[in-house]
Design a protein around this motif. Structure first.
Motif, mmCIF file in Angstrom:
data_model
loop_
_atom_site.group_PDB
_atom_site.id
_atom_site.type_symbol
_atom_site.label_atom_id
_atom_site.label_comp_id
_atom_site.label_asym_id
_atom_site.label_seq_id
_atom_site.Cartn_x
_atom_site.Cartn_y
_atom_site.Cartn_z
ATOM 1 N N CYS A 22 0.797 -1.229 0.000
ATOM 2 C CA CYS A 22 0.000 0.000 0.000
ATOM 3 C C CYS A 22 0.829 1.278 0.000
ATOM 4 C CB CYS A 22 -0.945 0.000 1.199
ATOM 5 S SG CYS A 22 -2.177 -1.320 1.119
ATOM 6 N N SER A 28 2.003 -0.307 -9.669
ATOM 7 C CA SER A 28 0.930 0.236 -10.502
ATOM 8 C C SER A 28 -0.400 -0.463 -10.215
ATOM 9 C CB SER A 28 1.286 0.120 -11.979
ATOM 10 O OG SER A 28 1.480 -1.232 -12.351
ATOM 11 N N TRP A 29 -0.344 -1.728 -9.832
ATOM 12 C CA TRP A 29 -1.581 -2.466 -9.604
ATOM 13 C C TRP A 29 -2.302 -2.034 -8.335
ATOM 14 C CZ3 TRP A 29 -0.535 -5.487 -5.278
ATOM 15 C CH2 TRP A 29 0.798 -5.873 -5.079
ATOM 16 N N THR A 30 -1.670 -1.232 -7.486
ATOM 17 C CA THR A 30 -2.379 -0.729 -6.302
ATOM 18 C C THR A 30 -3.095 0.580 -6.609
ATOM 19 O OG1 THR A 30 -0.432 0.430 -5.452
ATOM 20 C CG2 THR A 30 -0.808 -1.837 -4.689
ATOM 21 N N ALA A 31 -2.878 1.148 -7.787
ATOM 22 C CA ALA A 31 -3.568 2.378 -8.175
ATOM 23 C C ALA A 31 -4.990 2.092 -8.642
ATOM 24 C CB ALA A 31 -2.787 3.085 -9.283
ATOM 25 N N LYS A 32 -5.283 0.838 -8.899
ATOM 26 C CA LYS A 32 -6.612 0.432 -9.349
ATOM 27 C C LYS A 32 -7.528 0.271 -8.132
ATOM 28 C CE LYS A 32 -4.570 -2.073 -13.155
ATOM 29 N NZ LYS A 32 -4.260 -3.373 -13.701
ATOM 30 N N PRO A 33 -8.843 0.243 -8.353
ATOM 31 C CA PRO A 33 -9.747 0.000 -7.228
ATOM 32 C C PRO A 33 -9.414 -1.333 -6.547
ATOM 33 C CG PRO A 33 -10.982 0.653 -9.179
ATOM 34 C CD PRO A 33 -9.554 0.439 -9.609
ATOM 35 N N ILE A 35 -9.480 -5.003 -4.851
ATOM 36 C CA ILE A 35 -10.186 -6.248 -5.157
ATOM 37 C C ILE A 35 -11.242 -6.487 -4.086
ATOM 38 C CG2 ILE A 35 -9.940 -8.756 -5.295
ATOM 39 C CD1 ILE A 35 -7.108 -8.317 -6.310
#
Length: 95
Positions: A22, A28-33, A35
């Protein structure tokens, strides 16, 4: 291999994993909503996480990675350790 990068940054301590994942602007995959904590994708993510804790680090200590089709500026300060799938992996240089 990406899970191994997270574990290496967390010094392989489970209690540090969420802080690593976090941290701002690290993955980059933590910038998405986030899961949703249910369903197939969530269960697959949990399985990978559990398996990763139980396996030896096969990345040579990688703590950075990027998709093979990009050339980020920060890679020049790191040591290349290999490519796994479509990603290139690095670790910090020892001084």
């Amino acid at each position: 291999a990406i899970a191994q990068v997270v574990l290496n940054r967390a010094e392989r301590k489970p209690e540090k994993v969420c802080d690593v994942v976090c941290a701002p602007h690290q993955f980059s995959w933590t910038a998405k909503p986030p899961i949703v904590e249910q369903g197939r994708a969530w269960n697959n993510a949990l399985s990978v996480a559990r398996l990763s804790f139980g396996m030896k680090d096969f990345t040579g200590g990688a703590d950075h990675y990027h998709a093979a089709y990009v050339k980020p500026y920060w890679r020049t300060g790191l040591t290349l350790v290999g490519q796994y799938g479509n990603h290139t992996f690095y670790k910090r240089r020892v001084k």
